[in-house]
Design a protein around this motif. Structure first.
Motif, PDB file in Angstrom:
ATOM      1  N   CYS A  20       0.730  -1.245  -0.044  1.00  0.00           N
ATOM      2  CA  CYS A  20      -0.178  -0.014  -0.140  1.00  0.00           C
ATOM      3  C   CYS A  20       1.003   1.225   0.048  1.00  0.00           C
ATOM      4  N   ALA A  21       0.545   2.344  -0.539  1.00  0.00           N
ATOM      5  CA  ALA A  21       1.050   3.626  -0.462  1.00  0.00           C
ATOM      6  C   ALA A  21      -0.266   4.339  -0.171  1.00  0.00           C
ATOM      7  N   VAL A  22       0.315   5.313   1.172  1.00  0.00           N
ATOM      8  CA  VAL A  22      -0.576   6.212   1.701  1.00  0.00           C
ATOM      9  C   VAL A  22      -0.077   7.718   1.547  1.00  0.00           C
ATOM     10  N   VAL A  23      -0.769   8.655   0.844  1.00  0.00           N
ATOM     11  CA  VAL A  23      -0.479   9.946   0.701  1.00  0.00           C
ATOM     12  C   VAL A  23      -1.381  10.859   1.307  1.00  0.00           C
ATOM     13  N   ARG A  24      -0.918  11.787   1.972  1.00  0.00           N
ATOM     14  CA  ARG A  24      -1.715  12.923   2.830  1.00  0.00           C
ATOM     15  C   ARG A  24      -1.728  14.280   2.016  1.00  0.00           C
ATOM     16  N   LEU A  25      -2.993  14.798   1.868  1.00  0.00           N
ATOM     17  CA  LEU A  25      -3.209  16.102   1.409  1.00  0.00           C
ATOM     18  C   LEU A  25      -3.332  16.846   2.615  1.00  0.00           C
ATOM     19  N   PRO A  26      -2.366  17.662   3.304  1.00  0.00           N
ATOM     20  CA  PRO A  26      -2.704  18.474   4.482  1.00  0.00           C
ATOM     21  C   PRO A  26      -3.823  19.505   4.312  1.00  0.00           C
ATOM     22  N   TRP A  27      -4.746  19.674   5.272  1.00  0.00           N
ATOM     23  CA  TRP A  27      -5.782  20.587   5.155  1.00  0.00           C
ATOM     24  C   TRP A  27      -5.023  21.968   4.979  1.00  0.00           C
ATOM     25  N   SER A  28      -5.342  22.748   4.089  1.00  0.00           N
ATOM     26  CA  SER A  28      -4.670  24.067   3.571  1.00  0.00           C
ATOM     27  C   SER A  28      -5.676  24.705   2.843  1.00  0.00           C
ATOM     28  N   VAL A  29      -5.772  26.074   2.871  1.00  0.00           N
ATOM     29  CA  VAL A  29      -6.557  26.770   1.948  1.00  0.00           C
ATOM     30  C   VAL A  29      -6.088  26.901   0.502  1.00  0.00           C
ATOM     31  N   ALA A  53     -10.407  18.472   7.475  1.00  0.00           N
ATOM     32  CA  ALA A  53      -9.304  17.697   7.862  1.00  0.00           C
ATOM     33  C   ALA A  53      -8.320  17.328   6.496  1.00  0.00           C
ATOM     34  N   ASP A  54      -7.308  16.668   7.019  1.00  0.00           N
ATOM     35  CA  ASP A  54      -6.440  16.371   6.223  1.00  0.00           C
ATOM     36  C   ASP A  54      -7.172  15.054   5.240  1.00  0.00           C
ATOM     37  N   VAL A  55      -6.657  14.919   3.856  1.00  0.00           N
ATOM     38  CA  VAL A  55      -7.281  13.897   3.165  1.00  0.00           C
ATOM     39  C   VAL A  55      -6.227  12.866   3.000  1.00  0.00           C
ATOM     40  N   LEU A  56      -6.569  11.646   3.026  1.00  0.00           N
ATOM     41  CA  LEU A  56      -5.705  10.471   2.988  1.00  0.00           C
ATOM     42  C   LEU A  56      -6.079   9.464   2.032  1.00  0.00           C
ATOM     43  N   ALA A  57      -5.012   9.302   0.963  1.00  0.00           N
ATOM     44  CA  ALA A  57      -5.313   8.478  -0.180  1.00  0.00           C
ATOM     45  C   ALA A  57      -4.731   7.237  -0.052  1.00  0.00           C
ATOM     46  N   GLU A  58      -5.553   6.108   0.242  1.00  0.00           N
ATOM     47  CA  GLU A  58      -4.763   4.701   0.255  1.00  0.00           C
ATOM     48  C   GLU A  58      -4.725   3.776  -0.992  1.00  0.00           C
ATOM     49  N   ALA A  59      -3.703   3.717  -1.524  1.00  0.00           N
ATOM     50  CA  ALA A  59      -3.544   3.065  -3.165  1.00  0.00           C
ATOM     51  C   ALA A  59      -3.030   1.837  -2.830  1.00  0.00           C
ATOM     52  N   ARG A  60      -3.754   0.970  -3.546  1.00  0.00           N
ATOM     53  CA  ARG A  60      -3.109  -0.519  -3.748  1.00  0.00           C
ATOM     54  C   ARG A  60      -3.295  -1.063  -5.198  1.00  0.00           C
ATOM     55  N   LEU A  61      -2.243  -1.943  -5.513  1.00  0.00           N
ATOM     56  CA  LEU A  61      -2.020  -2.297  -6.816  1.00  0.00           C
ATOM     57  C   LEU A  61      -3.051  -3.520  -7.099  1.00  0.00           C
ATOM     58  N   LEU A  62      -3.552  -3.236  -8.302  1.00  0.00           N
ATOM     59  CA  LEU A  62      -4.348  -4.502  -8.651  1.00  0.00           C
ATOM     60  C   LEU A  62      -3.829  -5.481  -9.760  1.00  0.00           C
TER      61      LEU A  62
END
Length: 154
Positions: A42-51, A103-112
């Motif tokens: 898995c790869a998890v990438v975070r988008l911090p809450w920001s204007v 809040a921060d948005v998290l993206a949880e990616a998995r290879l299919l």
């Protein structure tokens, strides 16, 4: 004769992938994306809450969430094949499911699926602190010739 080496690709860790993403995708750097997890599963990438990432009405913008998803999907693939900046998006199907919380948005990616020339991965986007997805995407990525592993993972 090809100018692409057939030697194995240099493996990446979370810090290496974050540096690659931020250094080669200016929008990822502008949004301040952070890699929380980067491994074989898995790869998890975070988008911090920001204007910077907001649209009118105070919601996280579609372009910000699509960038987050694309970087996470790329990460899920590179976690398997190694350092290959030219593994590029050929298709991205994106579904917005709900308005993200403040809040921060998290993206949880998995290879299919990992083939010799194409990889397919999926990603769920979640507001931090919630188990309910705000978006879902599936992406297909082209792998440069001779750069995929000899055997696709099960």
């Amino acid at each position: 004769m090809s100018n692409v080496s057939s030697s194995p690709l240099e493996p990446l860790d979370a810090a290496g992938f974050e540096a690659l993403a931020l250094g080669s995708v200016p929008l990822a750097a502008a949004l301040g994306l952070k890699v929380d997890r980067f491994d074989h599963d898995c790869a998890v990438v975070r988008l911090p809450w920001s204007v910077t990432a907001l649209r009118p009405g105070g919601s996280v913008s579609g372009p910000a969430m699509m960038t987050l998803a694309d970087i996470a999907l790329w990460g899920a693939i590179l976690a398997r094949i190694g350092h290959e900046p030219l593994c590029v998006t050929t298709d991205l199907t994106f579904h917005f499911l709900a308005k993200p919380r403040h809040a921060d948005v998290l993206a949880e990616a998995r290879l299919l699926r990992l083939g010799r020339t194409l990889a397919i991965a999926e990603v769920r986007l979640l507001s931090e602190g919630s188990d309910h997805p705000v978006a879902h995407a599936v992406g297909t990525y082209a792998i440069p010739p001779g750069r995929a592993p000899d055997r696709a993972p099960a």
